[in-house]
Structures are given as C-alpha cells and as structure tokens.
Design a protein around this motif. Structure first.
Motif, PDB file in Angstrom:
ATOM      1  N   ARG A 183      69.227  31.344   9.330  1.00 31.54           N
ATOM      2  CA  ARG A 183      68.421  31.038   8.154  1.00 31.54           C
ATOM      3  C   ARG A 183      67.184  31.916   8.055  1.00 31.54           C
ATOM      4  N   MET A 184      66.731  32.477   9.174  1.00 27.85           N
ATOM      5  CA  MET A 184      65.491  33.247   9.170  1.00 27.85           C
ATOM      6  C   MET A 184      65.576  34.482   8.289  1.00 27.85           C
ATOM      7  N   CYS A 185      66.759  35.041   8.110  1.00 27.99           N
ATOM      8  CA  CYS A 185      66.872  36.239   7.268  1.00 27.99           C
ATOM      9  C   CYS A 185      66.591  35.919   5.809  1.00 27.99           C
TER      10      CYS A 185
ATOM     11  N   SER B  39      63.070  41.572  16.328  1.00 28.16           N
ATOM     12  CA  SER B  39      63.599  40.272  16.764  1.00 28.16           C
ATOM     13  C   SER B  39      62.536  39.190  16.830  1.00 28.16           C
ATOM     14  N   GLN B  40      61.302  39.516  16.435  1.00 30.32           N
ATOM     15  CA  GLN B  40      60.200  38.566  16.533  1.00 30.32           C
ATOM     16  C   GLN B  40      59.630  38.190  15.174  1.00 30.32           C
TER      17      GLN B  40
ATOM     18  N   ARG C 136      61.413  35.093  19.411  1.00 26.15           N
ATOM     19  CA  ARG C 136      62.812  35.530  19.380  1.00 26.15           C
ATOM     20  C   ARG C 136      63.750  34.344  19.179  1.00 26.15           C
ATOM     21  N   TRP C 137      63.408  33.224  19.799  1.00 21.54           N
ATOM     22  CA  TRP C 137      64.244  32.034  19.639  1.00 21.54           C
ATOM     23  C   TRP C 137      64.205  31.542  18.195  1.00 21.54           C
ATOM     24  N   ILE C 138      63.017  31.481  17.625  1.00 23.45           N
ATOM     25  CA  ILE C 138      62.887  31.028  16.240  1.00 23.45           C
ATOM     26  C   ILE C 138      63.662  31.950  15.302  1.00 23.45           C
TER      27      ILE C 138
ATOM     28  N   ALA D 215      56.515  38.271  27.345  1.00 20.74           N
ATOM     29  CA  ALA D 215      55.592  37.147  27.219  1.00 20.74           C
ATOM     30  C   ALA D 215      56.319  35.915  26.690  1.00 20.74           C
ATOM     31  N   PHE D 216      55.809  34.748  27.057  1.00 18.45           N
ATOM     32  CA  PHE D 216      56.419  33.503  26.589  1.00 18.45           C
ATOM     33  C   PHE D 216      56.392  33.423  25.063  1.00 18.45           C
ATOM     34  N   SER D 217      55.282  33.864  24.465  1.00 17.42           N
ATOM     35  CA  SER D 217      55.180  33.826  23.004  1.00 17.42           C
ATOM     36  C   SER D 217      56.251  34.692  22.352  1.00 17.42           C
ATOM     37  N   THR D 218      56.566  35.827  22.975  1.00 13.61           N
ATOM     38  CA  THR D 218      57.626  36.690  22.446  1.00 13.61           C
ATOM     39  C   THR D 218      58.977  35.999  22.535  1.00 13.61           C
TER      40      THR D 218
END
Length: 206
Positions: free
Chosen positions: A153-155, A30-31, A146-148, A139-142
C-alpha cells in the motif's frame, strides 16, 4: 537520455523508477524516499554485486573493506561516484601481491551486502586508519522505516516526486523533513485506529 550538462550531484528521478532492474539494486528508496540520485544508485548497484562476489575476501585483501563500504554506504552524499570508485580501486589493486591475486577462492557465504561486517578480523591498526570509510550497522529507525515501507500500500501513499522547485541543494533536507512528517502522520493514524478499536472493545464489554 539526460543532457550532457546535467549536474550529477543533484539529479533526481522518481523513486518508482528505482524498482526497475535486475534485483541487485541498493536500498536507497526502501525508507520512504520520494526520489533518488540515479548516478549514486548505479554505483550502489555495482557495489552490491561486488559485495556478493568478493566481500568474503577482505581477510586476504583488507582494502576491499573500505572500498566496498564506500560504494554501498547508506550515506549517499559520501558514496563514491564512478570516477572516485575507479581511482580508489586502481590505487589499491597495484599493491596486492601476485600470489594473492592468482589464488583461486571459493564462493563466500550468502551474507547480505548491508548486514555483513566486512571489517571483522582485520588488524586493529588497519581499522583505525580507515575507520572513516566503515559503514555503521543499520540503525533501528532505518529498520522501522523499511518495515513500514515494505507494505504494498505504501506505493500509493508516498508521493512519486518532491516538487521540482526544491530539486537542488536543499532537496535532501526537504526529503528528510517530509519523510519524518509522513512517518509521524502514519503512526498517528495507527494510534488513532488502536484507540478506536480499544474503545469499541470496551463498549462491547459494557
């Protein structure tokens, strides 16, 4: 089917295969990961199911906290494999009193497997003893990753698999570096679009 001599520690599947299943899967892809370890993924899936059913019972059975945390940890290299999980379970279940095992428990609250603090309310000395097994908060970066990666479109943007020649001991490092460069590139595009939008707005005002 994989060959019998497959190295389970370094086996990798394309990340899109992780989307198939029952919906109980861990969030290993998911990241923005390019691939995943299917064996660790299976353990994480079982761990998520067990968390849903039993994580609220840690006050009665404290050993569930380190057991479940190590089954669903986001640090995949240290996640239990199937044999380690079984041995850990068999080692602590024999010490649970019969009166605890025979009680009927109500279902727990609908808490997320990766956000629930299974250690809350446990004795400080117990937490200290098993602190290496405790899963830290997300973590906030995680959360940002995950949000991005939550956008459809990310796929089409994230490559389906890292080159086969890097599948091996250095694959996790290459995946990590590739993901960082990808995120950097993605944010550069966002910032560039923002700059263009602001410039267009200023031109209209003029």
């Amino acid at each position: 089917m994989l060959p019998a001599d497959t190295d389970r520690a370094w086996c990798r599947f394309p990340y899109k295969l992780s989307w198939d299943g029952t919906g109980w899967q861990p969030r290993d892809t998911s990241q923005g990961e390019f691939d995943y370890n299917p064996f660790a993924y299976d353990v994480g899936t079982l761990g998520r199911v067990l968390c849903t059913e039993y994580q609220h019972l840690t006050p009665q059975i404290p050993m569930l906290a380190p057991f479940l945390d190590r089954m669903v940890t986001r640090n995949i290299p240290v996640r239990f494999n199937a044999m380690e999980a079984l041995r850990f379970f068999e080692a602590f279940v024999v010490g649970i009193p019969d009166k605890v095992m025979n009680l009927k428990y109500a279902s727990g609250p609908d808490a997320g497997y990766d956000t629930c603090d299974r250690w809350e309310g446990l004795p400080p000395d117990f937490i200290k003893k098993w602190e290496d097994y405790r899963e830290p908060p997300i973590a906030f970066s995680t959360s940002v990753l995950r949000w991005i990666c939550s956008f459809d479109r990310m796929c089409y943007i994230v490559p389906p698999l890292i080159p086969p020649k890097v599948i091996g001991p250095f694959a996790p490092l290459i995946v990590e570096l590739s993901t960082k460069y990808f995120i950097q590139w993605y944010f550069e595009i966002l910032l560039n679009n923002l700059r263009l939008g602001m410039k267009a707005f200023e031109d209209v005002r003029l």
